[in-house]
Design an enzyme around this catalytic site. Structure first.
Site, PDB file in Angstrom:
ATOM      1  N   VAL A   1      68.202   3.677 -20.361  1.00  0.00           N
ATOM      2  CA  VAL A   1      67.916   2.509 -21.184  1.00  0.00           C
ATOM      3  C   VAL A   1      66.404   2.294 -21.117  1.00  0.00           C
ATOM      4  CG1 VAL A   1      68.322   0.973 -19.203  1.00  0.00           C
ATOM      5  CG2 VAL A   1      68.453   0.052 -21.508  1.00  0.00           C
TER       6      VAL A   1
ATOM      7  N   THR B   1      65.981   2.261 -14.508  1.00  0.00           N
ATOM      8  CA  THR B   1      66.748   1.643 -13.444  1.00  0.00           C
ATOM      9  C   THR B   1      66.267   0.224 -13.145  1.00  0.00           C
ATOM     10  OG1 THR B   1      67.105   3.856 -12.532  1.00  0.00           O
ATOM     11  CG2 THR B   1      67.652   2.027 -11.106  1.00  0.00           C
TER      12      THR B   1
ATOM     13  N   VAL C   1      64.941  -6.297  -6.310  1.00  0.00           N
ATOM     14  CA  VAL C   1      64.263  -6.472  -5.023  1.00  0.00           C
ATOM     15  C   VAL C   1      62.879  -5.840  -5.101  1.00  0.00           C
ATOM     16  CG1 VAL C   1      64.355  -6.006  -2.559  1.00  0.00           C
ATOM     17  CG2 VAL C   1      66.474  -6.414  -3.827  1.00  0.00           C
TER      18      VAL C   1
ATOM     19  N   VAL D   1      65.206  14.686 -24.371  1.00  0.00           N
ATOM     20  CA  VAL D   1      64.272  15.813 -24.302  1.00  0.00           C
ATOM     21  C   VAL D   1      64.996  16.992 -23.652  1.00  0.00           C
ATOM     22  CG1 VAL D   1      62.087  16.663 -23.367  1.00  0.00           C
ATOM     23  CG2 VAL D   1      62.261  14.303 -24.215  1.00  0.00           C
TER      24      VAL D   1
ATOM     25  N   TRP E   1      70.479   3.515  -4.371  1.00  0.00           N
ATOM     26  CA  TRP E   1      69.906   4.156  -5.565  1.00  0.00           C
ATOM     27  C   TRP E   1      68.410   4.446  -5.424  1.00  0.00           C
ATOM     28  CZ3 TRP E   1      71.547  -0.341  -9.285  1.00  0.00           C
ATOM     29  CH2 TRP E   1      72.892  -0.650  -9.076  1.00  0.00           C
ATOM     30  N   HIS E   2      68.005   4.891  -4.257  1.00  0.00           N
ATOM     31  CA  HIS E   2      66.585   5.169  -4.031  1.00  0.00           C
ATOM     32  C   HIS E   2      66.317   6.666  -3.956  1.00  0.00           C
ATOM     33  CE1 HIS E   2      65.996   0.905  -2.123  1.00  0.00           C
ATOM     34  NE2 HIS E   2      66.255   0.874  -3.423  1.00  0.00           N
TER      35      HIS E   2
ATOM     36  N   HIS F   1      62.210  -0.684  -1.473  1.00  0.00           N
ATOM     37  CA  HIS F   1      63.002  -0.466  -2.671  1.00  0.00           C
ATOM     38  C   HIS F   1      62.033   0.134  -3.687  1.00  0.00           C
ATOM     39  CE1 HIS F   1      66.580  -3.031  -1.500  1.00  0.00           C
ATOM     40  NE2 HIS F   1      65.730  -3.151  -0.489  1.00  0.00           N
TER      41      HIS F   1
END
Length: 553
Positions: free
Chosen positions: A96, A100, A107, A234, A484-485, A529
């Site tokens: 999007v 993310t 945070v 791409v 999700w890091h 984060h």
């Protein structure tokens, strides 16, 4: 934009810079480069535009179930995520405009001085803490008055609003109060000292999410020299194999029309820790043997896709408390009072960033000021269990994963090998972090509201004594939780580092006019984060790019 239909040829449109990926770093970079009116910039994003519903903080987790998430799953492993469906971890990555930063829990933490000084010590010249602090400050607009007065560590001049969420629960206040009672300080974790407890600093404005898209891209889209194309994947970086120069990209517009664009100056990958290495490999840049195996002609042999790092936790460390001091998140659509409060005042429980309210950073094994564990506090309740949840996050994992291509089809998701908890030290630190979190129930702040550890054992771990090291290790391996890091898959490093994919100027080794600007370049994951480091990386990259091309003009 030039669309190439079957049987037809047309001259591709030309730009000075092509940025692949309109995510956290890409939106900021597009803003900064398009400030130079003489330069034309094309930003290509695979996903849709951000919408106003995605900016409601409390329902952040909902959008991981929508097409705004790439929906990646890791390969099965014997070491972690054993209790998840098919033994595979879910990796949430934004598809999007805003990336993310549209899906995360808002945070804002930068990391520790020693993290960045460590990068510099490893040969990444110009990336020490004193070097990067100005780039953190450049984007920041600190709206917390007590912190904004600290001009060394904060700025009020940037576009990215940082504030306290308007609402927090009583139990969150108890958590922050418990810190000093347990021997820790009440801190500003983005200033001189990181060890201690604090309410959240969040990327929010007026009770709403402030994504990279809202902060940087939307204000810049009025510029005539900035072109944004979304819903476009791409598929390849165009590289001259003779002189190894990147000169453009190939992409699919709307998933149908094959399209090309030419870059007069640079192609810049800001597609993130999964898509950037995937696209490099699809374009012939990566491990030679692997590319040959999947049938991709090799242009440059580099260790792309390795050095994969992430922050993980136990996802089921629950505590019970009196319901009057927590918040209910199990019936948001039916909670008319909260909905109306948010709609008319931008306040109330819907302003809680995915239910996260406070943080703590703990120095577990020594007193060097570098935290090994972060505690994320969520003061929410679900159904009749009324749990509060604390997530002990492993900040400096030793375990390293990797990713590879499954085949040479650009629309096939890569194979993701997390390799979590393969190093014994990672397990030991996490178990210690769990025990530190549990110790908080002995503080006066928690006792006055009856906070207790939820002691129903995890079924696969019943053979171990509840609360023992063996029990917690079993729990971690079954209920592995990631925040999700993911990072490090296009590692930055000096010429002497055989694993480095990009140099300290973020240029891809051996390829002219190609850079990577996102968290995939991180050599060692910081105690942060990764939204804030992503902004910093993009700010610093913009400066390097401007200096180089203006000098060559």
């Amino acid at each position: 934009m030039t669309i190439l239909l079957s049987g037809c040829t047309a001259r591709p449109e030309e730009y000075d810079f092509i940025i692949v990926g309109g995510g956290t770093a890409g939106c900021l970079l597009a803003d900064r480069l398009s400030e130079v009116s003489e330069w034309s910039v094309l930003l290509i994003e695979a996903g849709e535009d951000e919408n106003i519903i995605q900016d409601i903080p409390a329902i952040a987790s909902v959008f991981s179930l929508t097409p705004a998430n790439w929906g990646y799953k890791t390969e099965k492993s014997s070491t972690a995520c054993l209790g998840l469906i098919d033994g595979r971890c879910n990796w949430i990555r934004g598809k999007v405009l805003g990336g993310t930063s549209v899906l995360n829990y808002m945070v804002y933490t930068r990391g520790n001085r020693k993290d960045y000084d460590g990068w510099k010590t490893q040969g990444c010249e110009g990336w020490g803490y004193d070097d990067v602090l100005p780039y953190f400050l450049r984007s920041e607009n600190m709206r917390i008055p007590t912190l904004a007065n600290d001009k060394k560590y904060h700025s009020t001049e940037g576009q990215l609003f940082i504030t306290r969420p308007p609402y927090h629960t009583q139990i969150a206040s108890d958590f922050v109060e418990a810190g000093p009672q347990a021997g820790y300080q009440d801190i500003d974790y983005n200033a001189a000292t990181q060890i201690g407890f604090s309410f959240l600093q969040a990327t929010m404005k007026n009770g709403e999410r402030m994504s990279s898209n809202r902060a940087f891209l939307k204000p810049a889209r009025q510029r005539k020299n900035l072109h944004v194309v979304n819903r476009s994947l791409v598929t390849k970086i165009l590289i001259d194999p003779q002189n190894k120069t990147a000169y453009g990209v190939e992409y699919k517009y709307l998933g149908i029309f094959k399209t090309e664009a030419v870059a007069r100056k640079e192609v810049i990958l800001s597609a993130g820790a999964i898509n950037s290495p995937q696209l490099l490999m699809l374009s012939g840049i990566g491990p030679k043997e692997h590319l040959q195996k999947v049938g991709v002609p090799v242009i440059q042999d580099l260790r792309v896709g390795f050095n994969l790092q992430d922050h993980i936790s136990l996802g089921t460390l629950f505590f019970t408390a009196n319901s009057s001091v927590t918040a209910r998140f199990d019936n948001i659509p039916g909670d008319a009072v909260s909905l109306l409060q948010y709609l008319f005042t931008r306040n109330g429980t819907l302003t809680m960033p995915g239910a996260i309210e406070a943080l703590a950073f703990l120095d577990i094994d020594d007193s060097d000021g570098l935290p090994e564990i972060e505690l994320i506090f969520a003061g929410t309740t679900v159904a009749s269990l009324l749990p509060v949840c604390i997530f002990p996050i492993l900040l400096h994992p030793k375990s390293r994963g990797w990713l590879t291509l499954k085949d040479k089809n650009p629309e096939t998701k890569p194979l993701l090998y997390h390799n979590y908890l393969t190093e014994k030290q990672d397990v030991e630190i996490l178990v210690k972090g769990i025990k530190r979190a549990i110790q908080l129930i002995d503080t006066e702040a928690f006792q006055r509201h009856g906070v207790k550890l939820y002691t129903v054992p995890l079924p696969p771990c019943k053979s171990h004594e509840f609360g023992s090291d063996a029990y917690w290790e079993c729990s971690i391996r079954y209920m592995t939780f990631t925040v999700w890091h993911q990072c490090g898959t296009c590692k930055m490093g000096p010429d002497s580092d055989p694993d480095a994919v990009v140099d300290p100027q973020l240029k891809v080794r051996g390829i002219r006019h190609l850079r990577v600007v996102d968290t995939s370049i991180i050599p060692v994951i910081p105690a942060a984060h990764l939204t804030a480091p992503a902004y910093m990386i993009a700010e610093k990259a913009a400066d390097m790019i401007k200096q180089e091309w203006k000098a060559n003009a």
